[in-house]
Design an enzyme around this catalytic site. Structure first.
Site, PDB file in Angstrom:
ATOM      1  N   SER A 180      22.773  96.543  46.296  1.00 29.53           N
ATOM      2  CA  SER A 180      22.012  97.767  46.581  1.00 29.53           C
ATOM      3  C   SER A 180      22.921  98.990  46.712  1.00 29.53           C
ATOM      4  CB  SER A 180      21.227  97.616  47.889  1.00 29.53           C
ATOM      5  OG  SER A 180      20.449  96.459  47.871  1.00 29.53           O
TER       6      SER A 180
HETATM    7  N1  SAH Z   1      21.752  92.345  49.771  1.00 26.65           N
HETATM    8  C1  SAH Z   1      22.230  92.071  48.465  1.00 26.65           C
HETATM    9  C2  SAH Z   1      21.183  92.383  47.427  1.00 26.65           C
HETATM   10  C3  SAH Z   1      21.091  91.288  46.422  1.00 26.65           C
HETATM   11  S1  SAH Z   1      19.738  91.391  45.301  1.00 26.65           S
HETATM   12  C4  SAH Z   1      23.543  92.815  48.202  1.00 26.65           C
HETATM   13  O1  SAH Z   1      23.870  93.739  48.973  1.00 26.65           O
HETATM   14  O2  SAH Z   1      24.256  92.462  47.272  1.00 26.65           O
HETATM   15  C5  SAH Z   1      18.564  90.293  46.037  1.00 26.65           C
HETATM   16  C6  SAH Z   1      18.996  88.881  46.236  1.00 26.65           C
HETATM   17  O3  SAH Z   1      17.874  88.131  46.721  1.00 26.65           O
HETATM   18  C7  SAH Z   1      19.440  88.162  44.949  1.00 26.65           C
HETATM   19  O4  SAH Z   1      20.733  87.672  45.116  1.00 26.65           O
HETATM   20  C8  SAH Z   1      18.407  87.042  44.778  1.00 26.65           C
HETATM   21  O5  SAH Z   1      18.947  85.873  44.203  1.00 26.65           O
HETATM   22  C9  SAH Z   1      17.958  86.827  46.222  1.00 26.65           C
HETATM   23  N2  SAH Z   1      16.670  86.145  46.363  1.00 26.65           N
HETATM   24  C10 SAH Z   1      15.520  86.335  45.651  1.00 26.65           C
HETATM   25  N3  SAH Z   1      14.543  85.511  46.089  1.00 26.65           N
HETATM   26  C11 SAH Z   1      15.085  84.778  47.099  1.00 26.65           C
HETATM   27  C12 SAH Z   1      14.583  83.750  47.946  1.00 26.65           C
HETATM   28  N4  SAH Z   1      13.329  83.288  47.834  1.00 26.65           N
HETATM   29  N5  SAH Z   1      15.410  83.220  48.876  1.00 26.65           N
HETATM   30  C13 SAH Z   1      16.702  83.650  48.996  1.00 26.65           C
HETATM   31  N6  SAH Z   1      17.236  84.619  48.222  1.00 26.65           N
HETATM   32  C14 SAH Z   1      16.444  85.181  47.290  1.00 26.65           C
END
Ligand code: SAH
Length: 219
Positions: free
Chosen positions: A66
């Site tokens: 993000s």
């Molecule tokens: N906070 C992160 C944002 C990553 S994008 C950062 O700062 O890098 C969102 C993330 O949510 C992805 O890595 C994706 O794989 C994860 N995600 C999506 N659905 C999910 C679920 N049901 N359980 C755990 N993680 C999930």
């Protein structure tokens, strides 16, 4: 593209903090956390040069880290206190987790992609962040065995208000989550639990990758 040196990174980080103040981020603890966590350690090798731009960047498994202003706004909304136990769903790069770890007593973070979970855990070790428990699982149901949490942050978009997560909040707890579908507008939404009541606040439009069911298997 050249790899930025320490001096470049220092200057860029300082100007990012200035930019965050200008867009209205006021919480000193949140700004200090952003100032101390090296974002360049969480972006892919080829994108080091862009680590301090205020925008989302692609990471492995088709996901995104993000934008710093979004990290700041979401973190600020949770009003974390030093003794808090925070649950994060969607570890991704681990950057947001590291920011939360600077503010809370303990952070439990869940990621469905094994590769992202492993890489993030290595980064936490390398940075000496010892108050994080990383879990490879589907975060859709939260993490009942360690509930209730003082705060919960979801960094992937949920289709609707996640009642199961609201249930895992302690009295006085806060949940921040983007709500909406992949193609439609998503609204960053804050839920605050007070006894039997849950207050809801709209924090504006955002764009996140969607929450997916299950784990990402070997990837
Ligand atoms: N906070 C992160 C944002 C990553 S994008 C950062 O700062 O890098 C969102 C993330 O949510 C992805 O890595 C994706 O794989 C994860 N995600 C999506 N659905 C999910 C679920 N049901 N359980 C755990 N993680 C999930």
């Amino acid at each position: 593209m050249t790899k930025p040196n320490d001096q470049d990174l220092f200057v860029r980080r300082a100007s990012l903090i200035l930019g965050l103040r200008q867009v209205g981020v006021r919480d000193r603890d949140v700004l200090a956390a952003i100032e101390t966590v090296p974002r360049e350690a969480f972006v892919p090798a080829g994108l080091q040069d862009e680590a301090y731009e205020d925008r989302a960047l692609p990471i492995e498994c088709g996901q995104t880290i993000s934008a710093p202003s979004v990290v700041a706004i979401m973190t600020e909304a949770l009003q974390i206190e030093k003794g808090d136990h925070v649950l994060e769903i969607g570890t991704g790069s681990g950057y947001q987790t590291a920011i939360l770890a600077k503010l809370a007593r303990r952070v439990t973070t869940i990621e469905r992609h094994r590769e992202l979970y492993r890489t993030a855990e290595r980064r936490f070790d390398a940075l000496g962040l010892r108050n994080i428990t990383a879990i490879h699982a589907d975060g859709n149901k939260g993490w009942e065995r360690q509930a209730p949490f003082d705060a919960i942050m979801v960094t992937a978009a949920a289709e609707k208000a996640p009642t199961v997560l609201i249930k895992q909040l302690d009295d006085g707890g806060r949940l921040v989550v983007p709500i909406g579908s992949e193609d439609d507008e998503q609204r960053l939404t804050l839920f605050a639990k007070q006894g039997e009541r849950v207050e809801v606040e709209d924090l504006g439009a955002v764009r996140f990758v969607p929450m997916r069911p299950g784990t990402g298997g070997r990837s």
